[in-house]
Design a protein around this motif. Structure first.
Motif, PDB file in Angstrom:
ATOM      1  N   HIS A 138       4.061   6.141  -3.287  1.00 61.81           N
ATOM      2  CA  HIS A 138       4.724   6.575  -3.125  1.00 61.81           C
ATOM      3  C   HIS A 138       4.653   6.593  -4.678  1.00 61.81           C
ATOM      4  O   HIS A 138       6.093   7.446  -5.491  1.00 61.81           O
ATOM      5  N   TYR A 139       4.276   5.648  -5.728  1.00 64.95           N
ATOM      6  CA  TYR A 139       4.588   5.593  -7.417  1.00 64.95           C
ATOM      7  C   TYR A 139       3.973   6.569  -7.744  1.00 64.95           C
ATOM      8  O   TYR A 139       4.407   7.002  -8.401  1.00 64.95           O
ATOM      9  N   GLU A 176       0.900  -1.441  -0.020  1.00 66.58           N
ATOM     10  CA  GLU A 176       0.119  -0.180   0.311  1.00 66.58           C
ATOM     11  C   GLU A 176       0.519   1.593  -0.277  1.00 66.58           C
ATOM     12  O   GLU A 176       0.429   2.271  -0.860  1.00 66.58           O
ATOM     13  N   GLU A 177       1.974   1.063   1.018  1.00 67.39           N
ATOM     14  CA  GLU A 177       2.894   2.149   0.721  1.00 67.39           C
ATOM     15  C   GLU A 177       3.580   2.438  -0.568  1.00 67.39           C
ATOM     16  O   GLU A 177       3.288   3.406  -0.664  1.00 67.39           O
ATOM     17  N   GLU A 220      -4.875  -0.587  -6.323  1.00 66.08           N
ATOM     18  CA  GLU A 220      -5.292  -0.968  -5.446  1.00 66.08           C
ATOM     19  C   GLU A 220      -6.038  -2.196  -5.502  1.00 66.08           C
ATOM     20  O   GLU A 220      -6.228  -3.270  -4.828  1.00 66.08           O
ATOM     21  N   SER A 221      -6.832  -2.706  -6.776  1.00 65.80           N
ATOM     22  CA  SER A 221      -8.219  -3.372  -7.034  1.00 65.80           C
ATOM     23  C   SER A 221      -6.944  -4.447  -7.370  1.00 65.80           C
ATOM     24  O   SER A 221      -6.618  -6.118  -6.789  1.00 65.80           O
ATOM     25  N   PHE A 222      -5.485  -4.004  -7.975  1.00 65.22           N
ATOM     26  CA  PHE A 222      -5.380  -5.526  -8.020  1.00 65.22           C
ATOM     27  C   PHE A 222      -4.053  -6.078  -7.356  1.00 65.22           C
ATOM     28  O   PHE A 222      -3.917  -7.486  -6.829  1.00 65.22           O
TER      29      PHE A 222
END
Length: 455
Positions: free
Chosen positions: A14-15, A9-10, A35-37
């Motif tokens: 950042h990406y 998640e972090e 997030e879904s992936f």
């Protein structure tokens, strides 16, 4: 390591934060996709092809197919970033692209969304480059010529097409080279194919002579190239009225989301006509290439690796002066390496394809080109027009155009005047001026009749 990172998640936050996204809503789309992936990867416990297919099926029930494909490309770029950082071993999309030698991610993603992915992927499979019996010879020759400083891009493409043909015809493996070329000539009936086969024959002969200097050189056959030249479309020479119409349309080009686009397009047209620049040369111009005090513009590393500095007319300098003033008002980059033509939305440089698209749209709006298709005047015809109008002006000034051709060739960036002669299109106006020059030379006394010849 194929498992999803624990701090995924972090990593996503950042990406997305370091991406040069142009719209405020773009980070939302990226976050939704990634997030879904991430949830699918955590549920499946891996980032392999099985997880990717599961995510595509699950998202296909929620999003439209085009949306899924777009978000899948976002995921593919993110997975590449994870691979580069060493967080996962490989990107399954990249692995499939390499396995099937596909040209891009779009086809791979579309195949994985079908009911039978294996069959769809197999349909995408392309032969491996330079894997034919002559592949090593051609690859070594192309790499050798590129190491010597040649771009050799066209020759590389020709060799790759011939290599794919040989891989599809294993029954010809034991045949001599001339037989292979003859079979390749029969694959297409287009006018350009015989000329390409002749280029291929010269390339292969050059490669073979390098390995065996005693091998006799193949005499060139210029007939296919001449036949292609005879079928070339005749350039359209724009009239002064056409040029004024195009410039007027460029000034008022409809672009509500990019207010600077009209002055950008107006200036590109001015440079294309007044300086005879190629579209690629215009797209590569930077602020450092313009010298307002000297009234010149620098064209760097263009065709044939040549650079040149061109003096410009007063009208062209006025257009550049107005463009630079607009740049100051738009508060865009003032760096010398910044693109001369810029986008309002992201301040990036216009690419060649974007300039061509908008200029073709201006031709269509002016009624010089049909609403669809490739027929009609081209942007490159402005370069032909520049040459014809320049020669006309020399005639009207009483100058000898033949003496000026070397200077014109240098201005256009040609290696010699033979390349410049291609741009000289005989129009009625040019023919009239030439006839008047010949008449004045033949009858120096004006309207006096030639003296009677006594036999």
């Amino acid at each position: 390591m194929r498992r999803w990172p624990q701090d995924g998640e972090e990593i996503i936050k950042h990406y997305i934060a370091q991406l040069p996204l142009n719209y405020a809503i773009s980070p939302i789309y990226y976050r939704q996709a990634l997030e879904s992936f991430r949830r699918a990867a955590l549920q499946c416990g891996a980032t392999d092809r099985r997880t990717l297919e599961y995510w595509l099926r699950e998202r296909g029930e929620v999003w439209a197919r085009s949306t899924v494909q777009h978000r899948a490309r976002i995921v593919a770029r993110f997975l590449d970033a994870l691979v580069n950082d060493g967080r996962i071993e490989s990107n399954p999309i990249t692995d499939l692209r390499r396995e099937y030698n596909a040209h891009g991610d779009t086809g791979i993603i579309g195949a994985l969304m079908t009911p039978d992915p294996d069959q769809a992927l197999e349909a995408l499979r392309q032969p491996r480059p330079f894997a034919s019996p002559l592949g090593e010879l051609m690859r070594d020759h192309v790499e050798r010529m590129q190491r010597r400083g040649y771009r050799y891009e066209a020759a590389d493409a020709i060799c790759r097409r011939f290599d794919r043909f040989l891989q599809q015809r294993p029954d010809l493996d034991s045949q001599p080279l001339e037989t292979l070329l003859e079979h390749y000539r029969r694959t297409k009936a287009t006018a350009n194919h015989p000329a390409e086969c002749e280029k291929l024959a010269r390339i292969l002969n050059k490669a073979l002579c390098h390995d065996d200097p005693s091998r006799p050189k193949r005499p060139p056959d210029n007939r296919p190239t001449k036949q292609v030249a005879h079928s070339w479309r005749r350039p359209y020479i724009y009239s002064p009225e056409d040029i004024r119409k195009l410039l007027a349309i460029a000034r008022t080009y409809p672009s509500p989301r990019a207010p600077s686009r009209p002055i950008n397009l107006y200036t590109t047209l001015v440079l294309a006509y007044c300086a005879g620049l190629r579209v690629g040369e215009i797209a590569r111009l930077t602020l450092g290439d313009v010298d307002m005090q000297a009234g010149t513009i620098a064209i760097r590393k263009t065709k044939f690796f040549k650079s040149r500095i061109l003096p410009l007319s007063d009208s062209a300098m006025n257009a550049l002066r107005a463009l630079l003033k607009a740049r100051q008002e738009a508060n865009v980059s003032h760096s010398f390496d910044a693109g001369l033509f810029w986008h309002d939305q992201n301040n990036r440089q216009y690419c060649r394809a974007s300039i061509s698209t908008h200029l073709v749209a201006i031709l269509r709006m002016a009624g010089l080109k049909p609403a669809a298709g490739k027929i009609g005047p081209r942007i490159h015809d402005l370069r032909h027009t520049f040459v014809v109008h320049r020669i006309l002006e020399w005639y009207r000034q009483g100058l000898n155009p033949q003496e000026k051709l070397p200077y014109l060739a240098t201005y256009l960036g040609h290696r010699d005047i033979n390349s410049t002669l291609v741009y000289i299109t005989v129009t009625q106006e040019l023919l009239h001026e030439a006839n008047e020059r010949f008449r004045a030379f033949t009858y120096p006394l004006g309207n006096a009749e030639p003296a009677e010849v006594v036999s």
